[in-house]
Motif scaffolding. Sequence first.
Motif, PDB file in Angstrom:
ATOM      1  N   GLN A   8       0.832  -1.189   0.000  1.00  0.00           N
ATOM      2  CA  GLN A   8       0.000   0.000   0.000  1.00  0.00           C
ATOM      3  C   GLN A   8       0.870   1.243   0.000  1.00  0.00           C
ATOM      4  OE1 GLN A   8      -2.644  -0.504   3.333  1.00  0.00           O
ATOM      5  NE2 GLN A   8      -4.334  -0.927   1.955  1.00  0.00           N
ATOM      6  N   GLY A   9       0.490   2.196  -0.831  1.00  0.00           N
ATOM      7  CA  GLY A   9       1.206   3.467  -0.888  1.00  0.00           C
ATOM      8  C   GLY A   9       2.443   3.438  -1.743  1.00  0.00           C
ATOM      9  N   CYS A  10       2.830   2.289  -2.263  1.00  0.00           N
ATOM     10  CA  CYS A  10       4.009   2.189  -3.113  1.00  0.00           C
ATOM     11  C   CYS A  10       3.605   2.459  -4.551  1.00  0.00           C
ATOM     12  CB  CYS A  10       4.631   0.794  -3.019  1.00  0.00           C
ATOM     13  SG  CYS A  10       5.207   0.381  -1.372  1.00  0.00           S
ATOM     14  N   SER A  11       4.521   3.004  -5.315  1.00  0.00           N
ATOM     15  CA  SER A  11       4.243   3.180  -6.740  1.00  0.00           C
ATOM     16  C   SER A  11       4.476   1.852  -7.445  1.00  0.00           C
ATOM     17  CB  SER A  11       5.152   4.260  -7.317  1.00  0.00           C
ATOM     18  OG  SER A  11       6.498   3.878  -7.167  1.00  0.00           O
ATOM     19  N   GLY A  12       3.887   1.701  -8.590  1.00  0.00           N
ATOM     20  CA  GLY A  12       4.058   0.463  -9.331  1.00  0.00           C
ATOM     21  C   GLY A  12       2.936  -0.512  -9.050  1.00  0.00           C
ATOM     22  N   GLU A  13       3.281  -1.799  -8.984  1.00  0.00           N
ATOM     23  CA  GLU A  13       2.282  -2.840  -8.821  1.00  0.00           C
ATOM     24  C   GLU A  13       1.764  -2.933  -7.388  1.00  0.00           C
ATOM     25  OE1 GLU A  13       4.096  -6.428 -10.197  1.00  0.00           O
ATOM     26  OE2 GLU A  13       3.607  -5.978 -12.283  1.00  0.00           O
ATOM     27  N   SER A  14       0.502  -3.325  -7.292  1.00  0.00           N
ATOM     28  CA  SER A  14      -0.134  -3.601  -6.002  1.00  0.00           C
ATOM     29  C   SER A  14      -0.823  -4.953  -6.104  1.00  0.00           C
ATOM     30  CB  SER A  14      -1.177  -2.529  -5.676  1.00  0.00           C
ATOM     31  OG  SER A  14      -0.587  -1.262  -5.572  1.00  0.00           O
ATOM     32  N   ILE A  25      -9.304 -18.288  -2.550  1.00  0.00           N
ATOM     33  CA  ILE A  25      -8.729 -16.949  -2.396  1.00  0.00           C
ATOM     34  C   ILE A  25      -7.894 -16.717  -3.635  1.00  0.00           C
ATOM     35  CG2 ILE A  25      -7.061 -15.545  -1.137  1.00  0.00           C
ATOM     36  CD1 ILE A  25      -7.946 -16.852   1.395  1.00  0.00           C
ATOM     37  N   ARG A  26      -7.983 -15.532  -4.171  1.00  0.00           N
ATOM     38  CA  ARG A  26      -7.174 -15.178  -5.340  1.00  0.00           C
ATOM     39  C   ARG A  26      -6.399 -13.919  -5.047  1.00  0.00           C
ATOM     40  NH1 ARG A  26     -11.650 -16.590  -9.921  1.00  0.00           N
ATOM     41  NH2 ARG A  26     -11.832 -18.750  -9.279  1.00  0.00           N
ATOM     42  N   LEU A  27      -5.150 -13.912  -5.499  1.00  0.00           N
ATOM     43  CA  LEU A  27      -4.316 -12.716  -5.430  1.00  0.00           C
ATOM     44  C   LEU A  27      -4.220 -12.147  -6.831  1.00  0.00           C
ATOM     45  CD1 LEU A  27      -1.394 -13.813  -3.088  1.00  0.00           C
ATOM     46  CD2 LEU A  27      -3.564 -12.739  -2.497  1.00  0.00           C
ATOM     47  N   LEU A  28      -4.602 -10.899  -6.968  1.00  0.00           N
ATOM     48  CA  LEU A  28      -4.566 -10.207  -8.252  1.00  0.00           C
ATOM     49  C   LEU A  28      -3.514  -9.118  -8.194  1.00  0.00           C
ATOM     50  CD1 LEU A  28      -8.410  -9.755  -8.673  1.00  0.00           C
ATOM     51  CD2 LEU A  28      -6.994 -11.582  -9.619  1.00  0.00           C
ATOM     52  N   THR A  29      -2.656  -9.065  -9.206  1.00  0.00           N
ATOM     53  CA  THR A  29      -1.648  -8.010  -9.293  1.00  0.00           C
ATOM     54  C   THR A  29      -2.196  -6.913 -10.196  1.00  0.00           C
ATOM     55  OG1 THR A  29       0.128  -9.596  -8.974  1.00  0.00           O
ATOM     56  CG2 THR A  29       0.727  -7.484  -9.959  1.00  0.00           C
TER      57      THR A  29
END
Length: 171
Positions: A8-14, A25-29
């Motif tokens: 959170q709060g970082c630039s680029g991918e989240s 459960i799924r993790l989405l980039t």
Amino acid sequence: MMWDPNTQGCSGESTLAVCLADGTIRLLTIGPEETDFSQRWTSKAVGSVLMALDWRGEQLCAGGVDGRVWCWLGAQDPEPQSVWMAHDLECWTCAIAPSATCLWSGGDDAALKGWDLRCAPTSPIFSNCKTHEAGVVHISFHPRKEHLAATGRYDERLRLGDARSMGKPLV
């Protein structure tokens, strides 16, 4: 659903974690352009509709309509590292404590319970069935005072508790 607390709060991918009715459960980039996303990881279907999700560090946990809680350590293995029956009715919420050694769960049975994640969670380290007169729907730990937690129930009443003494709420 919940954003990865480490990005959170970082630039680029989240990364966004979502628990789904199909029991996964799924993790989405999500890319920096915000319209670019990809599926990074999917858990094995657990056989229950998932209702709750929390994420702290490398730990993911989810609660289901059958009263069980599942925990994954990291998003490497689709199989959960642990699963146990936490509530007699639906598990509506779960939250990993700031220390990451304890998980709290709440359910339609009006019970708030704590579980030690360092060992097999066969019985709760605390169980409070008297404070909440209705189902526990949310648990939120204070961001700076690790011993404070707010809980909500479905009759719109809030409780503030001290993890060091779970017998009686502060408010």
